[in-house]
Design an enzyme around this catalytic site. Sequence first.
Site, PDB file in Angstrom:
ATOM      1  N   CYS A 268       0.855  -1.196   0.000  1.00  0.00           N
ATOM      2  CA  CYS A 268       0.000   0.000   0.000  1.00  0.00           C
ATOM      3  C   CYS A 268       0.884   1.237   0.000  1.00  0.00           C
ATOM      4  O   CYS A 268       1.645   1.473   0.946  1.00  0.00           O
ATOM      5  CB  CYS A 268      -0.914   0.003   1.218  1.00  0.00           C
ATOM      6  SG  CYS A 268      -1.923   1.494   1.365  1.00  0.00           S
TER       7      CYS A 268
ATOM      8  N   CYS B  56      -5.034   0.342   8.200  1.00  0.00           N
ATOM      9  CA  CYS B  56      -4.847  -1.115   8.105  1.00  0.00           C
ATOM     10  C   CYS B  56      -3.659  -1.512   8.969  1.00  0.00           C
ATOM     11  O   CYS B  56      -2.516  -1.573   8.504  1.00  0.00           O
ATOM     12  CB  CYS B  56      -4.652  -1.532   6.659  1.00  0.00           C
ATOM     13  SG  CYS B  56      -6.102  -1.260   5.627  1.00  0.00           S
TER      14      CYS B  56
ATOM     15  N   CYS C 289      -7.432   3.410  -2.633  1.00  0.00           N
ATOM     16  CA  CYS C 289      -7.323   2.489  -1.486  1.00  0.00           C
ATOM     17  C   CYS C 289      -7.496   1.039  -1.944  1.00  0.00           C
ATOM     18  O   CYS C 289      -8.523   0.670  -2.520  1.00  0.00           O
ATOM     19  CB  CYS C 289      -8.370   2.842  -0.438  1.00  0.00           C
ATOM     20  SG  CYS C 289      -8.417   1.676   0.940  1.00  0.00           S
TER      21      CYS C 289
ATOM     22  N   GLN D 121     -22.890  -6.186   5.861  1.00  0.00           N
ATOM     23  CA  GLN D 121     -21.507  -6.607   6.025  1.00  0.00           C
ATOM     24  C   GLN D 121     -20.645  -6.021   4.909  1.00  0.00           C
ATOM     25  O   GLN D 121     -21.073  -5.929   3.760  1.00  0.00           O
ATOM     26  CB  GLN D 121     -21.415  -8.136   5.992  1.00  0.00           C
ATOM     27  CG  GLN D 121     -22.249  -8.849   7.046  1.00  0.00           C
ATOM     28  CD  GLN D 121     -21.621  -8.810   8.428  1.00  0.00           C
ATOM     29  OE1 GLN D 121     -20.574  -8.196   8.621  1.00  0.00           O
ATOM     30  NE2 GLN D 121     -22.242  -9.459   9.387  1.00  0.00           N
TER      31      GLN D 121
ATOM     32  N   CYS E  69     -18.877  -9.551  15.899  1.00  0.00           N
ATOM     33  CA  CYS E  69     -17.727  -8.841  15.339  1.00  0.00           C
ATOM     34  C   CYS E  69     -16.772  -8.414  16.444  1.00  0.00           C
ATOM     35  O   CYS E  69     -15.820  -7.674  16.192  1.00  0.00           O
ATOM     36  CB  CYS E  69     -18.188  -7.620  14.539  1.00  0.00           C
ATOM     37  SG  CYS E  69     -19.093  -6.398  15.515  1.00  0.00           S
TER      38      CYS E  69
END
Length: 375
Positions: free
Chosen positions: A3, A14, A87, A211, A333
Amino acid sequence: MQCSYLDAGTCRSCTLMGTPYPRQVEAKEGRCRELLGEQPQLRWLPAVRSAESGYRNKAKMVVGGTARRPTLGILDAGGRGVDLRRCGVCTPGIRAALPVIARSIARAGLEPYDVPSRRGELKNVLVTESPTGELMVRFVLRSRQQLGALRRELQQLRRELPQAVVVTANLLPEHRAVVEGETEVPLTERTTLRMPMGAVDLDLRPQSFFQTNSPVARALYAQVAEWVDEAAPASAWDLYCGVGGFALHCAAPGRRVTGVEVSAEAVESARSAARAAGLQDVEFLAGDATRFALDAAEAPDLVVVNPPRRGIGAELRQWLERSRVRHVVYSSCNPATLAADLAAMPSLRPVRARVLDMFPQTEHVEVVTLLERAG
């Protein structure tokens, strides 16, 4: 996954970027196993892995810069826009759409909202992609002041981005750290995005939760449906049902299924999907899941819960512990709150569990557990 934004120090969202993906999944499995503890009756199924990149079906982009040169991404510490339109965790369809949307903002002269001065109109752009490639694009505005300009630009935007089948303006007048407001202004005839999820097509409206990883969500729904069919309940509840994913996948002839969700818009989406699928004995109610359970005249054979990160809470877990519900399927989650909720329901023992990696490159994880009443 490489990235350029991370390498440049532009974005650090991230947190696991750079860790080999197999190690990410192993660490998430290990954390979930540790939190739930060693239990002889509990069998862990192999983790469901995701694509490492291009998996995220929803982009929440803060708009910065100027009307002529807008940025789509995040804000830096000084409140200035940082462009993240390339992204790598977003789907290719979303990445292709963001430059088109940026050009549309510039043509319409939509003034980005400046956080430090609290001036401007366009705060965020929210883009969701269906597995079919269709898009929902939402412009979050401070007021109705630039609605006219947005409407005038709509035809050109859709010529350049025909996948944008649902376009809306969302109004967020307050200066608050939230993504969207309560008022939605449809700009296209269509107001729902069809989300094929294997056995059932779901309908997604602008303010409904879904989701963020469509392939893994499909695997999650299939896993829960398999467990429910094995338990063969005559009646089932889907609490915190959202747009009805679990309820619709668990529907079967002779089985009464009730979904409960606080969002009336999500309930309308669920009802629409049920009608389209021709499903019988499935109903959806708008209301608080805990209140619904506490007020019910009788308990079902099985309950599916898919709560927010805070978990199901003391009242609902106490009700489940005292009830005659034979099976509970808990999709979480947040494995820490899942473990806390399970510890408060000792009569409901976890017998199956599975990690589903909805969020590669981050610490977040989805884990689903089948609970069975002891004795």
